[in-house]
Design an enzyme around this catalytic site. Sequence first.
Site, PDB file in Angstrom:
ATOM      1  N   HIS A 146     -23.984  -5.570 107.585  1.00 50.07           N
ATOM      2  CA  HIS A 146     -22.565  -5.319 107.836  1.00 50.07           C
ATOM      3  C   HIS A 146     -21.835  -5.020 106.535  1.00 50.07           C
ATOM      4  O   HIS A 146     -22.341  -5.247 105.434  1.00 50.07           O
ATOM      5  CB  HIS A 146     -21.908  -6.515 108.536  1.00 50.07           C
ATOM      6  CG  HIS A 146     -21.889  -7.760 107.719  1.00 50.07           C
ATOM      7  ND1 HIS A 146     -23.018  -8.506 107.474  1.00 50.07           N
ATOM      8  CD2 HIS A 146     -20.869  -8.399 107.086  1.00 50.07           C
ATOM      9  CE1 HIS A 146     -22.706  -9.550 106.721  1.00 50.07           C
ATOM     10  NE2 HIS A 146     -21.407  -9.513 106.462  1.00 50.07           N
ATOM     11  N   ASP A 148     -18.079  -6.149 105.055  1.00 51.31           N
ATOM     12  CA  ASP A 148     -17.157  -7.230 105.387  1.00 51.31           C
ATOM     13  C   ASP A 148     -15.875  -6.739 106.054  1.00 51.31           C
ATOM     14  O   ASP A 148     -15.228  -5.801 105.570  1.00 51.31           O
ATOM     15  CB  ASP A 148     -16.803  -8.032 104.133  1.00 51.31           C
ATOM     16  CG  ASP A 148     -17.947  -8.940 103.694  1.00 51.31           C
ATOM     17  OD1 ASP A 148     -18.781  -9.290 104.549  1.00 51.31           O
ATOM     18  OD2 ASP A 148     -17.999  -9.287 102.505  1.00 51.31           O
ATOM     19  N   HIS A 295     -24.634  -5.389 103.516  1.00 52.86           N
ATOM     20  CA  HIS A 295     -25.404  -6.538 103.055  1.00 52.86           C
ATOM     21  C   HIS A 295     -25.791  -7.407 104.239  1.00 52.86           C
ATOM     22  O   HIS A 295     -25.209  -7.332 105.317  1.00 52.86           O
ATOM     23  CB  HIS A 295     -24.625  -7.361 102.023  1.00 52.86           C
ATOM     24  CG  HIS A 295     -23.349  -7.941 102.551  1.00 52.86           C
ATOM     25  ND1 HIS A 295     -22.191  -7.204 102.697  1.00 52.86           N
ATOM     26  CD2 HIS A 295     -23.042  -9.197 102.984  1.00 52.86           C
ATOM     27  CE1 HIS A 295     -21.225  -7.964 103.183  1.00 52.86           C
ATOM     28  NE2 HIS A 295     -21.722  -9.187 103.382  1.00 52.86           N
ATOM     29  N   ARG A 310     -16.357 -17.591  99.391  1.00 49.93           N
ATOM     30  CA  ARG A 310     -16.139 -16.159  99.204  1.00 49.93           C
ATOM     31  C   ARG A 310     -14.660 -15.827  99.225  1.00 49.93           C
ATOM     32  O   ARG A 310     -13.905 -16.359 100.043  1.00 49.93           O
ATOM     33  CB  ARG A 310     -16.849 -15.364 100.301  1.00 49.93           C
ATOM     34  CG  ARG A 310     -16.937 -13.857 100.014  1.00 49.93           C
ATOM     35  CD  ARG A 310     -17.523 -13.092 101.177  1.00 49.93           C
ATOM     36  NE  ARG A 310     -16.507 -12.757 102.172  1.00 49.93           N
ATOM     37  CZ  ARG A 310     -16.784 -12.390 103.426  1.00 49.93           C
ATOM     38  NH1 ARG A 310     -18.034 -12.357 103.840  1.00 49.93           N
ATOM     39  NH2 ARG A 310     -15.799 -12.100 104.256  1.00 49.93           N
TER      40      ARG A 310
END
Length: 352
Positions: A146, A148, A295, A310
């Site tokens: 995907h 983000d 990723h 994150r």
Amino acid sequence: MAPSIVAENSIVVSAGEQDQSLTDRNTFATRVAGKGADPEKKALLSAVTKRIDYSPKIGTELHGIQLSQLTEDQAEELAALIAERGVVFFRDQDDLDNSEQVKLGKRWGPLHIHPLVPHNQDNPEVIVLDSRLSPPTRFNTNDSWHSDVSFEPAPASFSILKFEEIPESGGDTIWSDARTLYDELSPAVQAFLEGLTATHSSDIFKVLTQSTGRKTFGKLNDSVHPVVRTNPVTGHKSIYTNPVFTREINGVTASESKWILDYLNNLVVQKLQYQVRFRWEKNSVAIWDNRSTYHTGIPDFSPFLRRGVRVTVSGEKPYFDKENSTTQAQGWEVKAKAIIAKQEAAGAAKEA
């Protein structure tokens, strides 16, 4: 008033009535971080003690840099390097705490607040990926490729991920180059895809709210984006669809949409030459450009635990600029010739 659900370590895992509108803060970037940086990146690279390029086109590890101590020039040059290399890695970032991570992200744009993933109570921009949380299969590792929050009107430009606790083995992350994917398509298919848009949805999170009963921190959006996207820093074209969030290709039949998406998604998974793999250490940091990469986490570390945090930087509205876009391959051809010339000169000197 229903309170939010807070787990240990001040992790908010479900919204209460007072914070169900947190994502109203999400907004678009007003500038392109890294676009005006020194192309030679002298301020940044002069401080680097060791550079490791994981592959010719994607993935670089830098030593000698503390992200909490970057100057403004270094931060801008780093944004440009991330856009060029796709993902940049750092080790031993012990002093990059939540506040410093937020500070770094804000240098590049407004920070995104996720509508469902658990976050730090004091800093809702800091999402927490902790395998102790439930359900761990979705909030804490993801074996699907995907980009983000591509379902947002202003999807992520950069993501900054630090792992504070790592498993004894397993738990690597892999990135794949969406620019190379575009470059290796035939010109006819490239031209076809450049005329298409796709709907990106937060359906996966809607299912989770129904199955877990968790309240969201704001609206779960659907957005329409071009299938081929221009990176505003490099001008390079990339494929901007992904298996997790792209629901359908618009303007074609359902079977055609599935065929197109399956073909592109399979290339991401199967083409090892697009990919780099990172083995985490405690306090390692990865920063990547979601506009040009995909990723996936690898969920192979059970029964060990891991915990990461994150920060996600919101970017511009995705666009495709047909007249002013280039390809990574065009720029790479020049670099490749320089590398070959250097190797030939070294060989000639050795023979002499």
